[in-house]
Design a protein around this motif. Structure first.
Motif, PDB file in Angstrom:
ATOM      1  N   VAL A   1      -3.314   2.792   0.224  1.00 19.71           N
ATOM      2  CA  VAL A   1      -4.292   1.742   0.508  1.00 19.71           C
ATOM      3  C   VAL A   1      -4.765   1.182  -0.826  1.00 19.71           C
ATOM      4  CG1 VAL A   1      -5.148   2.570   2.737  1.00 19.71           C
ATOM      5  CG2 VAL A   1      -6.134   3.473   0.651  1.00 19.71           C
ATOM      6  N   PRO A   2      -5.004  -0.136  -0.885  1.00 23.01           N
ATOM      7  CA  PRO A   2      -5.401  -0.715  -2.173  1.00 23.01           C
ATOM      8  C   PRO A   2      -6.707  -0.091  -2.665  1.00 23.01           C
ATOM      9  CG  PRO A   2      -5.057  -2.418  -0.493  1.00 23.01           C
ATOM     10  CD  PRO A   2      -4.987  -1.110   0.199  1.00 23.01           C
ATOM     11  N   ARG A   3      -6.808   0.056  -3.979  1.00 24.45           N
ATOM     12  CA  ARG A   3      -8.083   0.494  -4.538  1.00 24.45           C
ATOM     13  C   ARG A   3      -9.055  -0.658  -4.405  1.00 24.45           C
ATOM     14  NH1 ARG A   3      -7.414   2.648 -10.548  1.00 24.45           N
ATOM     15  NH2 ARG A   3      -6.174   0.764 -10.629  1.00 24.45           N
ATOM     16  N   SER A   4     -10.056  -0.495  -3.569  1.00 29.95           N
ATOM     17  CA  SER A   4     -11.057  -1.547  -3.403  1.00 29.95           C
ATOM     18  C   SER A   4     -12.357  -1.072  -4.008  1.00 29.95           C
ATOM     19  CB  SER A   4     -11.275  -1.848  -1.918  1.00 29.95           C
ATOM     20  OG  SER A   4     -10.065  -2.285  -1.343  1.00 29.95           O
TER      21      SER A   4
ATOM     22  N   GLN B   1      -9.554  15.200   7.595  1.00 24.87           N
ATOM     23  CA  GLN B   1      -8.758  14.210   8.330  1.00 24.87           C
ATOM     24  C   GLN B   1      -9.661  13.083   8.837  1.00 24.87           C
ATOM     25  OE1 GLN B   1      -5.468  13.820   8.954  1.00 24.87           O
ATOM     26  NE2 GLN B   1      -5.922  11.964  10.135  1.00 24.87           N
ATOM     27  N   PHE B   2     -10.840  13.466   9.340  1.00 23.81           N
ATOM     28  CA  PHE B   2     -11.795  12.485   9.859  1.00 23.81           C
ATOM     29  C   PHE B   2     -12.189  11.490   8.758  1.00 23.81           C
ATOM     30  CE2 PHE B   2     -16.458  11.588  10.239  1.00 23.81           C
ATOM     31  CZ  PHE B   2     -16.353  10.606  11.212  1.00 23.81           C
ATOM     32  N   LEU B   3     -12.535  12.011   7.587  1.00 16.84           N
ATOM     33  CA  LEU B   3     -12.985  11.137   6.495  1.00 16.84           C
ATOM     34  C   LEU B   3     -11.846  10.245   5.993  1.00 16.84           C
ATOM     35  CD1 LEU B   3     -15.212  13.684   4.517  1.00 16.84           C
ATOM     36  CD2 LEU B   3     -16.008  11.643   5.733  1.00 16.84           C
ATOM     37  N   ILE B   4     -10.652  10.834   5.830  1.00 19.35           N
ATOM     38  CA  ILE B   4      -9.524  10.059   5.299  1.00 19.35           C
ATOM     39  C   ILE B   4      -9.081   8.994   6.296  1.00 19.35           C
ATOM     40  CG2 ILE B   4      -7.076  10.202   4.636  1.00 19.35           C
ATOM     41  CD1 ILE B   4      -7.726  12.930   3.345  1.00 19.35           C
ATOM     42  N   SER B   5      -9.051   9.353   7.579  1.00 23.10           N
ATOM     43  CA  SER B   5      -8.602   8.362   8.567  1.00 23.10           C
ATOM     44  C   SER B   5      -9.676   7.299   8.800  1.00 23.10           C
ATOM     45  CB  SER B   5      -8.184   9.028   9.885  1.00 23.10           C
ATOM     46  OG  SER B   5      -9.272   9.731  10.440  1.00 23.10           O
ATOM     47  N   THR B   6     -10.933   7.635   8.535  1.00 19.52           N
ATOM     48  CA  THR B   6     -11.996   6.627   8.659  1.00 19.52           C
ATOM     49  C   THR B   6     -11.873   5.599   7.535  1.00 19.52           C
ATOM     50  OG1 THR B   6     -13.497   8.234   9.662  1.00 19.52           O
ATOM     51  CG2 THR B   6     -14.514   6.283   8.702  1.00 19.52           C
ATOM     52  N   ASP B   7     -11.700   6.079   6.297  1.00 20.16           N
ATOM     53  CA  ASP B   7     -11.605   5.149   5.166  1.00 20.16           C
ATOM     54  C   ASP B   7     -11.041   5.899   3.947  1.00 20.16           C
ATOM     55  OD1 ASP B   7     -11.948   3.353   3.080  1.00 20.16           O
ATOM     56  OD2 ASP B   7     -13.928   2.679   3.733  1.00 20.16           O
ATOM     57  N   ALA B   8      -9.739   5.801   3.767  1.00 14.34           N
ATOM     58  CA  ALA B   8      -9.083   6.547   2.686  1.00 14.34           C
ATOM     59  C   ALA B   8      -9.582   6.090   1.316  1.00 14.34           C
ATOM     60  CB  ALA B   8      -7.566   6.399   2.769  1.00 14.34           C
ATOM     61  N   ASN B   9      -9.896   4.796   1.183  1.00 15.22           N
ATOM     62  CA  ASN B   9     -10.405   4.297  -0.100  1.00 15.22           C
ATOM     63  C   ASN B   9     -11.773   4.908  -0.407  1.00 15.22           C
ATOM     64  OD1 ASN B   9     -10.363   2.366  -2.413  1.00 15.22           O
ATOM     65  ND2 ASN B   9     -12.133   1.514  -1.332  1.00 15.22           N
ATOM     66  N   ALA B  10     -12.622   5.020   0.619  1.00 18.51           N
ATOM     67  CA  ALA B  10     -13.950   5.621   0.433  1.00 18.51           C
ATOM     68  C   ALA B  10     -13.811   7.109   0.111  1.00 18.51           C
ATOM     69  CB  ALA B  10     -14.805   5.424   1.680  1.00 18.51           C
ATOM     70  N   TYR B  11     -12.836   7.767   0.719  1.00 23.41           N
ATOM     71  CA  TYR B  11     -12.618   9.191   0.432  1.00 23.41           C
ATOM     72  C   TYR B  11     -12.241   9.377  -1.043  1.00 23.41           C
ATOM     73  CZ  TYR B  11     -10.992  13.978   0.670  1.00 23.41           C
ATOM     74  OH  TYR B  11     -10.846  15.320   0.437  1.00 23.41           O
ATOM     75  N   ARG B  12     -11.292   8.571  -1.517  1.00 24.45           N
ATOM     76  CA  ARG B  12     -10.889   8.620  -2.928  1.00 24.45           C
ATOM     77  C   ARG B  12     -12.100   8.398  -3.834  1.00 24.45           C
ATOM     78  NH1 ARG B  12     -10.980   5.041  -6.343  1.00 24.45           N
ATOM     79  NH2 ARG B  12     -11.280   3.382  -4.826  1.00 24.45           N
ATOM     80  N   ALA B  13     -12.896   7.373  -3.472  1.00 24.18           N
ATOM     81  CA  ALA B  13     -14.061   7.039  -4.299  1.00 24.18           C
ATOM     82  C   ALA B  13     -15.103   8.160  -4.253  1.00 24.18           C
ATOM     83  CB  ALA B  13     -14.670   5.721  -3.824  1.00 24.18           C
TER      84      ALA B  13
ATOM     85  N   THR C   1     -20.468   6.058  -0.782  1.00 23.75           N
ATOM     86  CA  THR C   1     -19.122   5.661  -0.354  1.00 23.75           C
ATOM     87  C   THR C   1     -19.054   5.457   1.171  1.00 23.75           C
ATOM     88  OG1 THR C   1     -18.488   8.004  -0.305  1.00 23.75           O
ATOM     89  CG2 THR C   1     -17.912   6.755  -2.272  1.00 23.75           C
ATOM     90  N   PHE C   2     -19.420   6.471   1.932  1.00 25.61           N
ATOM     91  CA  PHE C   2     -19.376   6.344   3.394  1.00 25.61           C
ATOM     92  C   PHE C   2     -20.713   5.872   3.978  1.00 25.61           C
ATOM     93  CE2 PHE C   2     -15.722   9.076   2.698  1.00 25.61           C
ATOM     94  CZ  PHE C   2     -14.816   8.616   3.641  1.00 25.61           C
ATOM     95  N   GLY C   3     -21.770   5.861   3.144  1.00 24.26           N
ATOM     96  CA  GLY C   3     -23.081   5.460   3.638  1.00 24.26           C
ATOM     97  C   GLY C   3     -23.655   6.457   4.631  1.00 24.26           C
ATOM     98  N   LEU C   4     -23.349   7.748   4.453  1.00 27.71           N
ATOM     99  CA  LEU C   4     -23.813   8.772   5.392  1.00 27.71           C
ATOM    100  C   LEU C   4     -24.661   9.817   4.688  1.00 27.71           C
ATOM    101  CD1 LEU C   4     -20.477   9.530   7.328  1.00 27.71           C
ATOM    102  CD2 LEU C   4     -22.439   8.266   8.232  1.00 27.71           C
ATOM    103  N   LYS C   5     -25.676  10.313   5.411  1.00 25.57           N
ATOM    104  CA  LYS C   5     -26.406  11.511   4.983  1.00 25.57           C
ATOM    105  C   LYS C   5     -25.667  12.712   5.581  1.00 25.57           C
ATOM    106  CE  LYS C   5     -30.003   9.148   3.338  1.00 25.57           C
ATOM    107  NZ  LYS C   5     -29.228   8.332   2.368  1.00 25.57           N
ATOM    108  N   PRO C   6     -25.881  13.936   5.037  1.00 28.59           N
ATOM    109  CA  PRO C   6     -25.177  15.095   5.589  1.00 28.59           C
ATOM    110  C   PRO C   6     -25.342  15.258   7.109  1.00 28.59           C
ATOM    111  CG  PRO C   6     -26.217  15.685   3.522  1.00 28.59           C
ATOM    112  CD  PRO C   6     -26.656  14.290   3.824  1.00 28.59           C
TER     113      PRO C   6
END
Ligand SMILES: [Zn+2]
Length: 428
Positions: free
Chosen positions: A35-38, A375-387, A405-410
């Motif tokens: 996926v492109p680095r965004s 898997q959940f995080l990567i399939s949701t947004d692989a670029n956000a996971y990398r970041a 990156t994901f805009g989530l609290k724990p």
């Protein structure tokens, strides 16, 4: 005579069976495509200004470029910049015609750009501007170094040829000690582009496991957007693998000063000087050994990304389990561990209370949850996971990194994961 159940009863039985299956089976673990680095919000501070006299891109400027494919060009003379709407964005670069060199390059093929006497830059997509931007590496490294100081971590620098040579020699020296320590065993040494396997396994067994390591390497490079010919290691990654458990335990205790290996089939030794090595024994299950080998070596890969910064156990084990399942799909290891975890997650309504803690280790049953959460995080947004991983490696806490990156609290992460695995209201 066999008694047949009524069609409705049969349907209920089938639906119940299907329901059980759907709930028992973990979501499928699958690899990623590039996926492109965004650009992410927290990276906007590093955007380089392109316009004016001080911008790094000027006509006539000499550039060295590295493409995502791994291909490099040296001394391309910039002849034109197709600018975006904002002063920091661009959509294309043209070069003065020169034999064997491209006259145009699309930014989506670019990885990094070095401006002669003008600094190093990452090329990153800015989807909101439908264009690309340059991120100033020096600025980013300075800020990351400052952030990492509190935890006494440091950014990795590209090893010098001398450092690579010294590392390779130290791996050979350890191999010599092994041969001296186990004179009754016959060892072989097999080297690939990024790995050296030292083992007493029969030579014919090694190729398949080496291929698993190469496959892991390629897949993690894709996930983290690293050109595939990049050598992430210092020298290479050595893998010391014994056939028998007793030899492995003796090796760890005697040569690595680590007597605590009961119940351990493999380890990743990560040093603060950047060197990593995998140690393990084969045992009797070829498929499970493949999982162990990939899992442990993936810890080493993660150690070598960007800095020595520590990734919390749930992410670290989660990524290692995830990649082992991607590379060794014939294994039911993650599925087994997740089936073990699911009833506990349901009955507790939580990931275990301390699952998301920064310190300590996660428990055995939590590994399956960690893999599926990855898997959940990567399939949701692989670029956000990398970041997210990059942000932690640049000194953010994992909670801050998850937020930027994901805009989530724990708690929100636990709840979203709960919905993914049909355990509503899941808590951390
Ligand atoms: Zn592990």
């Amino acid at each position: 005579m066999q008694r047949l159940c009524s069609p409705i009863a049969f349907l209920i039985v089938v639906l119940l069976a299907m329901g059980q299956n759907i709930q028992a089976a973990p979501p499928r673990i699958a690899g990623v495509k590039a996926v492109p680095r965004s650009i992410m919000k927290f990276e906007r501070d590093y955007i380089a200004e392109l316009g004016g006299d001080f911008g790094p891109l000027k006509e006539g400027q000499l550039l060295d470029l590295r493409l995502l494919s791994g291909k490099s060009y040296v001394d391309l003379e910039l002849s034109g910049i197709q600018r975006g709407k904002e002063s920091t964005t661009f959509r294309g670069l043209s070069f003065k015609p020169s034999k064997g060199q491209p006259t145009k390059l699309s930014p989506n093929t670019l990885y990094e750009l070095r401006v002669r006497d003008g600094g190093d830059f990452d090329v990153v997509a800015d989807p909101s501007a439908k264009a690309w931007v340059l991120l100033d590496r020096k600025k980013r490294d300075t800020i990351a170094t400052e952030r990492l100081r509190d935890t006494r971590n440091k950014l990795w620098e590209t090893p010098t040829p001398e450092e690579n040579r010294a590392a390779l020699k130290s791996y050979e020296d350890l191999f010599d000690k092994i041969k001296a320590e186990f004179p009754m065993l016959t060892f072989v040494r097999q080297e690939t582009e990024f790995f050296i396997v030292y083992t007493d396994m029969p030579a014919g067994q090694i190729a398949a496991y080496s291929a698993n390591l190469d496959s892991m390497y390629q897949q993690l490079c894709t996930l983290f957007n690293i050109p595939k010919d990049t050598n992430i290691w210092v020298g290479k990654c050595p893998v010391y693998c014994f056939v028998n458990k007793e030899h492995f335990m003796h090796f760890e205790a005697k040569l690595l000063d680590n007597p605590a290996t009961e119940g351990v089939q493999g380890l990743s030794h990560n040093s603060s000087d950047g060197k990593v090595m995998t140690t393990c024994y084969r045992g009797n299950s070829p498929v499970f050994f493949a999982v162990v080998l990939v899992h442990e070596t993936a810890h080493g890969f993660l150690h070598r990304i960007r800095s020595s910064g520590r990734i919390p156990p749930w992410m670290n084990e989660g990524l290692s389990e995830w990649i082992a399942q991607v590379v060794v799909p014939q294994s039911d290891h993650v599925q087994g561990r997740f089936s073990e975890a699911l009833p506990i997650l349901r009955s507790q309504g939580s990931l275990g209370g301390d699952f998301l803690d920064d310190s300590g280790r996660i428990e055995s049953w939590q590994y399956g949850a960690a893999a599926v959460l990855t898997q959940f995080l990567i399939s949701t947004d692989a670029n956000a996971y990398r970041a997210m991983i990059t942000a932690i490696k640049e000194g953010y806490s994992w909670q801050e990194a998850l937020d930027v990156t994901f805009g989530l609290k724990p708690e929100e992460l636990a709840a979203a994961f709960g919905r993914f695995i049909s355990v509503p209201g899941l808590r951390p």
